[in-house]
Enzyme design. Structure first.
Site, PDB file in Angstrom:
ATOM      1  N   ASP A 196       0.873  -1.175   0.000  1.00  0.00           N
ATOM      2  CA  ASP A 196       0.000   0.000   0.000  1.00  0.00           C
ATOM      3  C   ASP A 196       0.913   1.227   0.000  1.00  0.00           C
ATOM      4  O   ASP A 196       0.944   2.003   0.955  1.00  0.00           O
ATOM      5  CB  ASP A 196      -0.922   0.013   1.210  1.00  0.00           C
ATOM      6  CG  ASP A 196      -1.973   1.117   1.137  1.00  0.00           C
ATOM      7  OD1 ASP A 196      -2.018   1.832   0.121  1.00  0.00           O
ATOM      8  OD2 ASP A 196      -2.748   1.266   2.103  1.00  0.00           O
ATOM      9  N   ASN A 201       1.576   6.793   3.356  1.00  0.00           N
ATOM     10  CA  ASN A 201       2.276   5.766   4.122  1.00  0.00           C
ATOM     11  C   ASN A 201       3.795   5.906   4.095  1.00  0.00           C
ATOM     12  O   ASN A 201       4.507   5.039   4.603  1.00  0.00           O
ATOM     13  CB  ASN A 201       1.861   4.379   3.627  1.00  0.00           C
ATOM     14  CG  ASN A 201       0.398   4.127   3.896  1.00  0.00           C
ATOM     15  OD1 ASN A 201      -0.175   4.666   4.834  1.00  0.00           O
ATOM     16  ND2 ASN A 201      -0.230   3.306   3.066  1.00  0.00           N
TER      17      ASN A 201
END
Length: 270
Positions: A196, A201
């Site tokens: 992801d 992130n």
């Protein structure tokens, strides 16, 4: 509306799950993220200093497995900087994951939204650090095309279609899109992918250099373009067009149009 585009920092009141309140033990609770599936992340700030993060997801959300994420974080922490797991559990309402903070600000922090070139460069460099550091031969997790196609088929069976996809793919019918995914390009380089690698992130130090990764719940072995295609794409969603080339340059690779197109379509459907 494409519900995959609403992951964001909450701007209004967020109900605090009872288990999060229990875990806080009187610490201040601040909601810091809500993903497109309704998963929530809270920061717990102790009055005497120090903080923790709690991810929570309602029971019956199959796309988010916080026990699996705890395992992956513990494995990856031997080679790269990721959040340290402090606790994990579940009950009839949902599941949760408690982690220690790691230095850095998300690439979608207001500071880096104002400096998208720095953010995109750090995303590309950070992804290369991750791919070079994590050992494929020792990784017990996969993020294979076959597994992801199985998930795509489940979503199609549940009625998802062009209206649920990103604009780039809405001109396709379900049959056309699924047919394109049957023709996967040859693997360029197997790595342990983040799973992801979207902009939020990646964390940056205040000097703009890469700091750490978070949200590794889908970490596993796959072609590096499974991460690269989406990491660069996500800069468009979060920072606007024109910065994807900086992701590839900082990673140290020339754009591969065929693999980029394939893995973006796979991301959208799966």
């Amino acid at each position: 509306m494409n519900t995959r585009e609403v992951a964001e920092i909450p701007t209004g009141p967020v109900p605090v799950p009872s288990v999060v309140a229990e875990l806080a033990k009187g610490d201040d609770i601040t909601p810091v993220w809500e993903n497109e599936l309704g998963g929530l992340t809270f920061r717990l700030d102790a009055r005497i200093g120090g903080s923790r993060y709690v991810k929570w997801v309602a029971h019956g959300t199959p796309e988010i497995d916080l026990a699996a994420e705890a395992d992956r974080l513990a494995w990856a922490s031997r080679w790269v900087r990721v959040p340290r797991v402090l606790g994990q559990g579940s009950n009839a309402e949902g599941s949760w994951l408690v982690t220690a903070p790691v230095p850095g600000r998300s690439a979608v922090d207001t500071r880096w939204l104002a400096d998208p070139a720095t953010a995109a460069t750090a995303i590309g460099h950070g992804l290369r650090v991750l791919h070079d550091a994590l050992p494929v031969a020792e990784c017990p997790y996969t993020w294979s095309v076959a597994d992801r196609l199985a998930r795509a088929d489940e979503r199609i069976a549940d009625g998802e279609g062009p209206g649920d996809w990103f604009p780039e793919h809405r001109h396709l019918t379900v049959a056309e899109a699924r047919g394109l995914l049957d023709d996967a390009p040859p693997v360029d380089r197997l790595v342990v992918c983040h799973g992801d690698a979207c902009a939020p992130n990646t964390l940056l130090h205040d000097d703009g250099t890469f700091a750490a990764h978070v949200d590794l719940g889908s970490l596993g072995v796959a072609d590096r373009w499974a991460d690269l295609a989406v990491a660069a794409w996500s800069t468009e969603w979060n920072h606007g067009p024109g910065y994807d080339h900086l992701v590839y340059a900082a990673y140290g690779v020339e754009p591969d149009p065929e693999r980029i197109a394939y893995y973006r379509l796979l991301w959208d459907l799966a």
